[in-house]
Write a protein that holds these residues in place. Structure first.
Motif, PDB file in Angstrom:
ATOM      1  N   PRO A 122      17.205   2.960   4.767  1.00  0.00           N
ATOM      2  CA  PRO A 122      15.927   3.042   5.207  1.00  0.00           C
ATOM      3  C   PRO A 122      14.705   2.346   4.872  1.00  0.00           C
ATOM      4  O   PRO A 122      14.558   2.312   3.617  1.00  0.00           O
ATOM      5  CB  PRO A 122      15.621   4.564   5.767  1.00  0.00           C
ATOM      6  N   VAL A 123      13.858   1.662   5.670  1.00  0.00           N
ATOM      7  CA  VAL A 123      12.832   1.191   5.289  1.00  0.00           C
ATOM      8  C   VAL A 123      11.575   1.945   4.870  1.00  0.00           C
ATOM      9  O   VAL A 123      11.426   2.876   5.917  1.00  0.00           O
ATOM     10  CB  VAL A 123      12.384  -0.104   6.018  1.00  0.00           C
ATOM     11  N   LEU A 124      11.289   2.134   3.769  1.00  0.00           N
ATOM     12  CA  LEU A 124      10.262   3.252   3.701  1.00  0.00           C
ATOM     13  C   LEU A 124       8.920   2.990   3.943  1.00  0.00           C
ATOM     14  O   LEU A 124       8.296   3.920   4.715  1.00  0.00           O
ATOM     15  CB  LEU A 124       9.962   3.589   1.804  1.00  0.00           C
ATOM     16  N   PHE A 125       8.472   1.649   3.937  1.00  0.00           N
ATOM     17  CA  PHE A 125       7.079   1.388   4.382  1.00  0.00           C
ATOM     18  C   PHE A 125       7.658   0.315   5.648  1.00  0.00           C
ATOM     19  O   PHE A 125       7.907  -1.016   5.311  1.00  0.00           O
ATOM     20  CB  PHE A 125       6.366   0.843   3.545  1.00  0.00           C
ATOM     21  N   GLU A 126       7.357   0.687   6.628  1.00  0.00           N
ATOM     22  CA  GLU A 126       7.918  -0.418   7.819  1.00  0.00           C
ATOM     23  C   GLU A 126       6.757  -1.290   8.286  1.00  0.00           C
ATOM     24  O   GLU A 126       5.713  -0.751   7.995  1.00  0.00           O
ATOM     25  CB  GLU A 126       8.488   0.466   9.229  1.00  0.00           C
ATOM     26  N   GLY A 127       7.126  -2.246   9.011  1.00  0.00           N
ATOM     27  CA  GLY A 127       5.905  -3.152   9.628  1.00  0.00           C
ATOM     28  C   GLY A 127       5.516  -4.471   8.548  1.00  0.00           C
ATOM     29  O   GLY A 127       6.002  -4.424   7.367  1.00  0.00           O
ATOM     30  N   ALA A 133       1.333 -18.601   4.601  1.00  0.00           N
ATOM     31  CA  ALA A 133       2.111 -19.703   4.641  1.00  0.00           C
ATOM     32  C   ALA A 133       3.081 -19.455   5.608  1.00  0.00           C
ATOM     33  O   ALA A 133       4.222 -20.088   5.445  1.00  0.00           O
ATOM     34  CB  ALA A 133       2.561 -20.175   3.238  1.00  0.00           C
ATOM     35  N   GLY A 134       3.210 -18.907   6.613  1.00  0.00           N
ATOM     36  CA  GLY A 134       4.076 -18.869   7.760  1.00  0.00           C
ATOM     37  C   GLY A 134       5.263 -18.018   7.265  1.00  0.00           C
ATOM     38  O   GLY A 134       6.279 -17.925   8.093  1.00  0.00           O
ATOM     39  N   VAL A 135       5.064 -17.056   6.198  1.00  0.00           N
ATOM     40  CA  VAL A 135       6.046 -16.408   5.555  1.00  0.00           C
ATOM     41  C   VAL A 135       5.554 -14.872   5.932  1.00  0.00           C
ATOM     42  O   VAL A 135       4.080 -14.537   5.707  1.00  0.00           O
ATOM     43  CB  VAL A 135       6.518 -16.449   4.127  1.00  0.00           C
ATOM     44  N   GLU A 136       6.259 -13.947   6.753  1.00  0.00           N
ATOM     45  CA  GLU A 136       5.818 -12.393   6.808  1.00  0.00           C
ATOM     46  C   GLU A 136       5.976 -11.724   5.617  1.00  0.00           C
ATOM     47  O   GLU A 136       7.214 -11.744   4.974  1.00  0.00           O
ATOM     48  CB  GLU A 136       6.752 -11.932   7.947  1.00  0.00           C
ATOM     49  N   ILE A 137       4.946 -11.270   5.231  1.00  0.00           N
ATOM     50  CA  ILE A 137       4.825 -10.373   4.123  1.00  0.00           C
ATOM     51  C   ILE A 137       5.015  -8.946   4.474  1.00  0.00           C
ATOM     52  O   ILE A 137       4.015  -8.328   5.170  1.00  0.00           O
ATOM     53  CB  ILE A 137       3.640 -10.389   3.165  1.00  0.00           C
ATOM     54  N   THR A 138       5.993  -8.196   4.240  1.00  0.00           N
ATOM     55  CA  THR A 138       6.365  -6.837   4.841  1.00  0.00           C
ATOM     56  C   THR A 138       5.513  -5.939   3.745  1.00  0.00           C
ATOM     57  O   THR A 138       5.109  -6.045   2.823  1.00  0.00           O
ATOM     58  CB  THR A 138       7.675  -6.347   4.807  1.00  0.00           C
ATOM     59  N   ASN A 139       5.448  -4.704   4.751  1.00  0.00           N
ATOM     60  CA  ASN A 139       4.603  -3.642   3.691  1.00  0.00           C
ATOM     61  C   ASN A 139       5.337  -3.069   2.657  1.00  0.00           C
ATOM     62  O   ASN A 139       4.950  -2.743   1.685  1.00  0.00           O
ATOM     63  CB  ASN A 139       4.440  -2.280   4.795  1.00  0.00           C
ATOM     64  N   ALA A 140       6.698  -3.192   2.868  1.00  0.00           N
ATOM     65  CA  ALA A 140       7.653  -2.844   1.737  1.00  0.00           C
ATOM     66  C   ALA A 140       7.459  -3.753   0.432  1.00  0.00           C
ATOM     67  O   ALA A 140       7.394  -3.329  -0.667  1.00  0.00           O
ATOM     68  CB  ALA A 140       9.078  -2.677   1.952  1.00  0.00           C
ATOM     69  N   ALA A 203      11.468   1.894  -7.307  1.00  0.00           N
ATOM     70  CA  ALA A 203      11.339   0.567  -6.958  1.00  0.00           C
ATOM     71  C   ALA A 203      12.374   0.029  -6.335  1.00  0.00           C
ATOM     72  O   ALA A 203      12.266  -0.663  -5.318  1.00  0.00           O
ATOM     73  CB  ALA A 203      11.329  -0.085  -8.413  1.00  0.00           C
ATOM     74  N   LEU A 204      13.669   0.643  -6.777  1.00  0.00           N
ATOM     75  CA  LEU A 204      14.997   0.121  -5.879  1.00  0.00           C
ATOM     76  C   LEU A 204      15.095   0.703  -4.419  1.00  0.00           C
ATOM     77  O   LEU A 204      15.553   0.097  -3.617  1.00  0.00           O
ATOM     78  CB  LEU A 204      16.104   0.364  -6.676  1.00  0.00           C
ATOM     79  N   ILE A 205      14.386   1.819  -4.209  1.00  0.00           N
ATOM     80  CA  ILE A 205      14.598   2.499  -3.078  1.00  0.00           C
ATOM     81  C   ILE A 205      13.632   1.445  -2.059  1.00  0.00           C
ATOM     82  O   ILE A 205      13.808   1.335  -0.753  1.00  0.00           O
ATOM     83  CB  ILE A 205      13.793   3.988  -3.067  1.00  0.00           C
ATOM     84  N   LEU A 206      12.266   0.965  -2.712  1.00  0.00           N
ATOM     85  CA  LEU A 206      11.665   0.064  -1.800  1.00  0.00           C
ATOM     86  C   LEU A 206      12.214  -1.118  -1.399  1.00  0.00           C
ATOM     87  O   LEU A 206      12.140  -1.729  -0.280  1.00  0.00           O
ATOM     88  CB  LEU A 206      10.356  -0.204  -2.755  1.00  0.00           C
ATOM     89  N   ILE A 207      13.032  -1.722  -2.300  1.00  0.00           N
ATOM     90  CA  ILE A 207      13.721  -3.229  -2.368  1.00  0.00           C
ATOM     91  C   ILE A 207      14.940  -3.143  -1.571  1.00  0.00           C
ATOM     92  O   ILE A 207      15.481  -4.488  -1.365  1.00  0.00           O
ATOM     93  CB  ILE A 207      13.326  -4.092  -3.536  1.00  0.00           C
ATOM     94  N   ALA A 208      15.707  -1.815  -1.577  1.00  0.00           N
ATOM     95  CA  ALA A 208      17.241  -2.032  -1.385  1.00  0.00           C
ATOM     96  C   ALA A 208      17.432  -2.755   0.045  1.00  0.00           C
ATOM     97  O   ALA A 208      18.596  -3.257   0.046  1.00  0.00           O
ATOM     98  CB  ALA A 208      17.863  -0.503  -1.762  1.00  0.00           C
ATOM     99  N   PRO A 209      16.599  -2.192   0.954  1.00  0.00           N
ATOM    100  CA  PRO A 209      16.910  -2.804   2.173  1.00  0.00           C
ATOM    101  C   PRO A 209      17.063  -4.261   2.495  1.00  0.00           C
ATOM    102  O   PRO A 209      17.530  -4.630   3.136  1.00  0.00           O
ATOM    103  CB  PRO A 209      15.842  -2.168   3.229  1.00  0.00           C
ATOM    104  N   GLN A 210      16.391  -4.881   1.526  1.00  0.00           N
ATOM    105  CA  GLN A 210      16.604  -6.482   1.377  1.00  0.00           C
ATOM    106  C   GLN A 210      17.593  -6.982   0.505  1.00  0.00           C
ATOM    107  O   GLN A 210      17.597  -8.545   0.368  1.00  0.00           O
ATOM    108  CB  GLN A 210      15.101  -7.062   1.008  1.00  0.00           C
ATOM    109  N   ARG A 211      18.277  -6.185   0.099  1.00  0.00           N
ATOM    110  CA  ARG A 211      19.342  -6.399  -1.080  1.00  0.00           C
ATOM    111  C   ARG A 211      20.847  -6.271  -0.387  1.00  0.00           C
ATOM    112  O   ARG A 211      20.890  -5.569   0.425  1.00  0.00           O
ATOM    113  CB  ARG A 211      19.254  -5.953  -2.235  1.00  0.00           C
ATOM    114  N   ALA A 212      21.714  -6.915  -1.231  1.00  0.00           N
ATOM    115  CA  ALA A 212      23.332  -6.467  -0.872  1.00  0.00           C
ATOM    116  C   ALA A 212      23.378  -4.958  -0.985  1.00  0.00           C
ATOM    117  O   ALA A 212      23.054  -4.369  -2.174  1.00  0.00           O
ATOM    118  CB  ALA A 212      24.127  -7.113  -1.651  1.00  0.00           C
TER     119      ALA A 212
END
Length: 289
Positions: A122-127, A133-140, A203-212
């Protein structure tokens, strides 16, 4: 040119992760004199505890707490092994033990989590926080960068300003002398491992949704983490922070370069090689003369 700038901004997400894990590695090294090859695997155990708790339908806050606690407990277990069995061992022996623990934790983690069986993180900080520069920076992603900055600032102030921090520095630099003057060496060492494990897990809880979503892939984040720590020569928190972020930016640019995208994972290895060669420049120069 605009495409490379966009790729560089996108690389800030990974850079924040590398910076945070690298600062945790420097924190551990400066306080207990161990190159923390196993740190990312410890955090991965906490991240999967978070994911598996969420799969049971538990509230997100309790899943997060469970992940942090598991990271701290696993870190404490590793710390107990290092402080009770290898406290007086040479640095090379401690590094070899850390690598062995990395392999062991990865094997156990793959077995418990079902190998390549995907788990939903699950994403801890959604949205979305904003667009750059055209890149969406997520809250996570933003939270990862902020956490890396805060942990760097906190670790630096803790070691230089607090009484406990000074005791821990004495423990790292002169462990026998620290023990003789009454500093609780083993208890403080265990605390370092527990705090490092809990911080890495978060730290890994925050970024795990973006990784394998598998145990081994997250555990191998130790490579860019140690590359970032090496940029700071395992001493300077701020150089490690800057190095981790820069490495993420380099990965983003490499991914956007035609013909080089598939080699983006080699960036940390190249950074390690360049830093090691740079550190030996004086020796090579003296030999040449």
């Amino acid at each position: 040119m605009n495409g490379y700038f966009t790729a560089a901004v996108a690389g800030l997400v990974a850079g924040g992760t590398y910076a945070l894990l690298g600062v945790c590695a420097v924190f551990t090294y400066r306080l207990v004199a161990v190159v923390d090859f196993v740190g990312a695997a410890i955090g991965t155990a906490g991240a999967f505890a978070f994911a598996m708790s969420a799969e049971l339908g538990l509230p997100l806050w309790s899943c997060t707490l469970a992940g942090i606690v598991v990271g701290g407990v696993v870190g404490g277990a590793v710390g107990w092994i290092m402080t009770h069995w290898f406290a007086d061992a040479a640095a090379s022996t401690k590094a070899a033990v850390a690598v062995a623990l990395l392999v062991g934790l990865a094997a156990i983690g793959l077995r418990i989590t079902g190998g390549q069986h995907p788990h939903a993180f699950p994403v801890l900080f959604e949205g979305s926080a904003f667009r750059l520069a055209g890149v969406e920076i997520t809250n996570a992603s933003l939270a990862t960068l902020i956490l890396a900055l805060l942990f760097t600032l906190g670790a630096d102030l803790f070691l230089s300003r607090s009484h406990v921090g000074l005791q821990l520095r004495a423990l790292s630099e002169r462990p026998m002398a620290a023990e003789l003057i009454g500093i609780p060496v083993r208890n403080l060492s265990l605390c370092v491992w527990v705090v490092g494990g809990a911080a890495t897990a978060f730290a890994l809880i925050l970024i795990a949704p973006q990784r394998a979503p598998n145990f081994l892939a997250l555990s191998l984040l130790v490579v860019p983490a140690l590359a970032a720590a090496l940029i700071g020569f395992f001493r300077d928190f701020w150089a490690t922070l800057a190095g981790g972020i820069a490495m993420g930016v380099m990965e983003g640019i490499t991914a956007a370069t035609p013909g080089l995208g598939e080699y983006r994972a080699a960036v940390p290895f190249l950074v390690i090689l360049c830093v090691l060669l740079w550190s030996q420049r004086g020796v090579r120069f003296d030999d040449a003369r």
